[in-house]
Design a protein around this motif. Sequence first.
Motif, PDB file in Angstrom:
ATOM      1  N   UNK A   1      81.478 -51.759 -14.209  1.00 54.22           N
ATOM      2  CA  UNK A   1      80.740 -51.495 -15.452  1.00 54.22           C
ATOM      3  C   UNK A   1      81.480 -50.475 -16.311  1.00 54.22           C
ATOM      4  N   UNK A   2      82.181 -49.551 -15.679  1.00 55.10           N
ATOM      5  CA  UNK A   2      82.976 -48.558 -16.401  1.00 55.10           C
ATOM      6  C   UNK A   2      84.403 -49.053 -16.603  1.00 55.10           C
TER       7      UNK A   2
ATOM      8  N   UNK B   1      73.335 -48.704 -10.064  1.00 52.36           N
ATOM      9  CA  UNK B   1      72.114 -48.287  -9.368  1.00 52.36           C
ATOM     10  C   UNK B   1      71.370 -47.225 -10.178  1.00 52.36           C
ATOM     11  N   UNK B   2      72.109 -46.293 -10.752  1.00 49.39           N
ATOM     12  CA  UNK B   2      71.503 -45.235 -11.569  1.00 49.39           C
ATOM     13  C   UNK B   2      70.824 -45.834 -12.798  1.00 49.39           C
ATOM     14  N   UNK B   3      71.480 -46.790 -13.468  1.00 48.68           N
ATOM     15  CA  UNK B   3      70.908 -47.407 -14.662  1.00 48.68           C
ATOM     16  C   UNK B   3      69.612 -48.153 -14.338  1.00 48.68           C
ATOM     17  N   UNK B   4      69.608 -48.903 -13.220  1.00 46.34           N
ATOM     18  CA  UNK B   4      68.400 -49.643 -12.827  1.00 46.34           C
ATOM     19  C   UNK B   4      67.286 -48.672 -12.446  1.00 46.34           C
ATOM     20  N   UNK B   5      67.637 -47.641 -11.685  1.00 46.30           N
ATOM     21  CA  UNK B   5      66.650 -46.636 -11.269  1.00 46.30           C
ATOM     22  C   UNK B   5      65.994 -45.983 -12.489  1.00 46.30           C
ATOM     23  N   UNK B   6      66.819 -45.541 -13.441  1.00 40.41           N
ATOM     24  CA  UNK B   6      66.287 -44.883 -14.637  1.00 40.41           C
ATOM     25  C   UNK B   6      65.464 -45.859 -15.480  1.00 40.41           C
TER      26      UNK B   6
ATOM     27  N   UNK C   1      70.117 -54.118 -19.988  1.00 36.29           N
ATOM     28  CA  UNK C   1      70.590 -55.468 -20.295  1.00 36.29           C
ATOM     29  C   UNK C   1      71.852 -55.405 -21.157  1.00 36.29           C
ATOM     30  N   UNK C   2      71.869 -54.484 -22.118  1.00 38.42           N
ATOM     31  CA  UNK C   2      73.034 -54.335 -22.991  1.00 38.42           C
ATOM     32  C   UNK C   2      74.274 -53.929 -22.195  1.00 38.42           C
ATOM     33  N   UNK C   3      74.095 -53.019 -21.231  1.00 38.09           N
ATOM     34  CA  UNK C   3      75.222 -52.564 -20.406  1.00 38.09           C
ATOM     35  C   UNK C   3      75.787 -53.704 -19.566  1.00 38.09           C
ATOM     36  N   UNK C   4      74.907 -54.500 -18.944  1.00 42.50           N
ATOM     37  CA  UNK C   4      75.366 -55.617 -18.108  1.00 42.50           C
ATOM     38  C   UNK C   4      75.963 -56.722 -18.974  1.00 42.50           C
TER      39      UNK C   4
END
Length: 464
Positions: free
Chosen positions: A191-192, A409-414, A428-431
């Motif tokens: 992702x990064x 995992x952090x993005x989904x958790x938040x 969704x935008x990040x993925x």
Amino acid sequence: MQIIYSIFNTILAAGAVVMLPIIITIIGLIFRVKLAKAFRSGLTIGIGFAGINLVINMMKSNLGPAAQAMVENFGIKLDILDVGWGAIAAVTWSSPIIAILIFCILATNIIMLVLKATDTLDVDIWNYHHMAIVGIMVYYVTKSIPLGIAATVVMAVITFKLSDWTAPLVEDYFGIPGVSLPTMSALSSVVIAAPLNWLLDRIPGINKLNFDVKNAKKYLGFFGEPTMMGLILGCIIGALAKYPVSGILALGVNMAAVMVLIPKMTSLFMEGLMPISEAAKKFTQSKFKGRKFLIGLDAAVVVGNPDVITTSLIVIPLTILMAAVLPGNRVLPFADLAVVTFRVALVVAITRGNLFKNIIMGLVCTGVILLAGTATAPVLTELATSVGLNLAADGSYITSFAATSLTVSFLVYKAFIGNLVISIPLLIAAIAGTWVFMSNLNKKRARILEEKKQKETAGLGAEV
């Protein structure tokens, strides 16, 4: 039902080395491989995986203490301790809702395969804990089982899609066809790394820099060979750890051994996989009109690549230094420094071994892990205590380079503990952005491979 659950728990407790041959044998039988051949393939893959684990554990047992000694020598004082992915996995498997989440992950994989939403058949059940821990933490914060299940299902969907998107890299760069890597500890860096690689390719000067292990061998001769680089980097880390001369040399030789042994274990793994892969190809061509299935395996099968090991040996001491100066960080890198290989494996594949970009992107990935670990440490510490694992000293917290420290995992958790109207679209935008970058990258890879194939064909025609 209770008997099935007991059998499943027994196999799971035995670990991936036992579970993998059984699962591969079953898959072989599904693809109409004879029992003896399917079992032989499963056992060979299990042996290869056991060998890979032995070498990785050797690396961890030697590199881990050296990295920890470096932390002490640099005098870094931070109040959140990295206790390692193993401790967090123990927290995950101790959760009261773990059985529900494992079933949901398995069901999600099957439904996605049936709907043709993924090609990854994830047999790496042990690493389901990467998906489950997010749901467990969401459940702990919100006290809502449906939200915990939803978070885990979203993690599963993202994991299988990222596995599909990165499978061409696994085949092209690591030379393992028909395999994907649904291991979030490796996938999360994509992702990064995908957008960052795109950015670096557009910066004048930097986009011309390309140095890898092959170049090192070319320009440095004997000292550029993977074994020598393992020896040299191991000795440097030993010196930074202030080991005695004997300890420095021992660490150097052990790192050189890792460079030699992992590829040999990977070849065993490939030997066992080939019959299953060929049978799967024939089966899908006859039953599913040529649809290609990918066997989802632990990312351990690629972390022995010389470029991955070399990148890790450079990134580890730099991560320790970064932890001391990174604004907002409170995490003391410790137990998981030895598994930085997993965090950079797909970074290396994306850059095709460009060591300069590997180091930059690897440090960005570990830096983001430190900040996410800082943000989620209080909840993770409370969760561990709630399941009877009191891992933190008084007044301090725990984290790791896994769990919700991983970017995805952090993005989904938040997303699931915050305002869903805002956080879900951002996720969704990040993925979606990752898909765009990976799609373009894979198209570029396919074009390069096609041009290479055409040149080789033209060369053969000229010879005739």
